[in-house]
Write an enzyme that holds these catalytic residues in place. Structure first.
Site, PDB file in Angstrom:
ATOM      1  N   GLU A 109       2.800  -8.506   7.154  1.00 28.07           N
ATOM      2  CA  GLU A 109       3.416  -8.804   5.855  1.00 28.07           C
ATOM      3  C   GLU A 109       4.702  -9.619   5.978  1.00 28.07           C
ATOM      4  O   GLU A 109       5.689  -9.175   6.572  1.00 28.07           O
ATOM      5  CB  GLU A 109       3.721  -7.501   5.102  1.00 28.07           C
ATOM      6  CG  GLU A 109       4.275  -7.717   3.715  1.00 28.07           C
ATOM      7  CD  GLU A 109       4.457  -6.428   2.948  1.00 28.07           C
ATOM      8  OE1 GLU A 109       4.953  -6.470   1.811  1.00 28.07           O
ATOM      9  OE2 GLU A 109       4.115  -5.352   3.485  1.00 28.07           O
ATOM     10  N   LYS A 145       4.680   4.429  -8.746  1.00 23.75           N
ATOM     11  CA  LYS A 145       4.222   4.402  -7.353  1.00 23.75           C
ATOM     12  C   LYS A 145       5.334   4.892  -6.442  1.00 23.75           C
ATOM     13  O   LYS A 145       6.513   4.560  -6.646  1.00 23.75           O
ATOM     14  CB  LYS A 145       3.810   2.975  -6.942  1.00 23.75           C
ATOM     15  CG  LYS A 145       3.407   2.845  -5.469  1.00 23.75           C
ATOM     16  CD  LYS A 145       3.040   1.412  -5.109  1.00 23.75           C
ATOM     17  CE  LYS A 145       2.696   1.298  -3.628  1.00 23.75           C
ATOM     18  NZ  LYS A 145       2.353  -0.084  -3.230  1.00 23.75           N
TER      19      LYS A 145
END
Length: 446
Positions: free
Chosen positions: A251, A202
């Site tokens: 977050e 990723k």
């Protein structure tokens, strides 16, 4: 409320109480006096200063608002050991900190350990004036080094005397983004080739967009709009007199309370008209983050960290997959140690972490200010919380630089990832022309 605050500033008893707290302390020791201002549902945006350092943190859905003005003590660092340096400095502050109640420090750092402009790469500060409103209870905390209490007390009224002007500047027509978008899609395709070759799983790629206006952007106005748009997010800002870094993040990086640690594993994004969060790409992306967060925390824990099943989490018009990860850490573990272990998570850098970081460096990834770094609040007892600095804008006079990123994994579609960053940039685009005017908050004048 502002009248009560000014009375506290001018009262001779305030300096006398600070001096009593400081008795016998080293000259460099922080001294903090906390005073109640009474009850009111107040935010502090009208007092955002025009030319002094400041920090702002708010959780609207928790009725929690904090504005810090000026620095009583601060330390900066950069390079691979920057967080260890802040950890050591904070331990020194806490060792001699004299206080009559809760006291806090603020911190922020950039994604890349080598980025030093326009904000310090990593900064830790005990504010001179901290204004709080938590569940309707309002307070002020005055802080200064023990060796310069009187000088500091003389400076405090000046910082409150020149609040920033909240304005709604007229934006200039935007330049076409076609070439920048094509270049970014080219980077996505390069990442996909290396993912297909098995070099990395990723890569998170960031985009930026600059907006210009006919007059300076107002941090207070942008923050006011974010409070309305993002009530379930942490709305944050840091300013140094020339630049303001503002945003609203969904977050949490990590929170430490006693020996309990909590962290977010957040990835995958959907918005009106996009792929559903249940799609394989989003589930795979989120699973990588859960795996990495648990692995990073494990060395500090007596038992393996536990991750809750992923749930949908709203952030304005966007939805994310989020798992809460919790664990009990061993005695003596510091918040900065946990931050060092977790940053950067695969949600902001990629996976495996080292390979993703090397890829980003080789491809000249640029991130301004503290975007995708973190911004934090720490208690004098060593507890605290850092949040990932997402959905941000760097304001400098008539210019605002917006940043957003997307996670690229096997199966990603470049056009879809571009659309994701555009949706994320929309959070700040919508806040740059706010209708909220913080100066109209009458509760502060009570």
């Amino acid at each position: 409320m502002i009248h009560t605050l000014r009375r506290c500033l001018s009262a001779p008893a305030t300096l006398a109480r600070l001096e009593a707290l400081a008795a016998g302390a080293p000259a460099s020791a922080p001294v903090s006096l906390r005073l109640s201002l009474g009850r009111a549902e107040s935010d502090w945006l009208p007092l955002l200063p025009a030319d002094a350092p400041y920090w702002y943190r708010a959780r609207p859905d928790h009725h929690e608002y904090r504005l810090a003005i000026g620095h009583a003590l601060h330390v900066t660092s950069a390079g691979p050991n920057r967080l260890a340096a802040l950890d050591n400095a904070f331990a020194g502050f806490c060792r001699d900190w004299r206080r009559n109640g809760p006291a806090f420090a603020f911190a922020g750092f950039a994604f890349d350990a080598g980025n030093n402009a326009p904000l310090p790469n990593a900064l830790l500060a005990i504010p001179a004036i901290l204004l709080e409103s938590v569940a309707g209870e309002c307070s002020v905390t005055f802080s200064a080094p023990a060796g310069r209490l009187a000088q500091s007390a003389a400076e405090w009224p000046q910082w409150l005397a020149t609040p920033a002007i909240a304005s709604t500047p007229r934006q200039r027509p935007s330049r076409p983004e076609t070439l920048a978008e094509r270049a970014w899609i080219g980077r996505v395709n390069a990442a996909l080739r290396d993912i297909e070759a098995g070099r990395v799983d990723k890569i998170v790629l960031a985009r930026s967009r600059k907006i210009e206006a006919d007059s300076p952007f107002s941090a207070a106005s942008v923050l006011g709009q974010l409070l309305t748009q993002q009530p379930a997010s942490l709305v944050y800002a840091h300013g140094n007199g020339q630049h303001s870094f503002v945003g609203a993040t969904p977050e949490r990086l990590v929170r430490l309370a006693g020996n309990r640690v909590d962290a977010d594993a957040l990835a995958g994004t959907s918005w009106p008209g996009s792929l559903a969060l249940s799609e394989t790409k989003n589930r795979h992306e989120q699973a990588l983050v859960v795996q990495a967060v648990c692995a990073a925390l494990a060395p500090f824990c007596a038992t393996p960290p536990l991750a809750e099943p992923a749930q949908e989490h709203a952030a304005g018009q966007l939805l994310h997959l989020r798992s809460r990860v919790a664990a009990t850490v061993r005695p003596g573990t510091t918040l900065f140690e946990l931050v060092r272990a977790l940053h950067p998570t695969p949600a902001i850098g990629g996976f495996p972490v080292a390979a993703a970081q090397a890829w980003l460096a080789a491809h000249n990834e640029q991130r301004s200010g503290w975007y995708s770094g973190a911004i934090g609040l720490l208690t004098a007892e060593g507890d605290g919380e850092f949040s990932v600095a997402l959905r941000s804008a760097l304001l400098a006079g008539n210019t605002a630089e917006l940043q957003a990123g997307a996670g690229i994994v096997a199966g990603s579609d470049a056009a879809h990832e571009l659309a994701e960053t555009t949706a994320k940039l929309g959070t700040l685009l919508a806040a740059l022309a706010p209708s909220i005017r913080p100066e109209s908050d009458d509760s502060l004048r009570a």
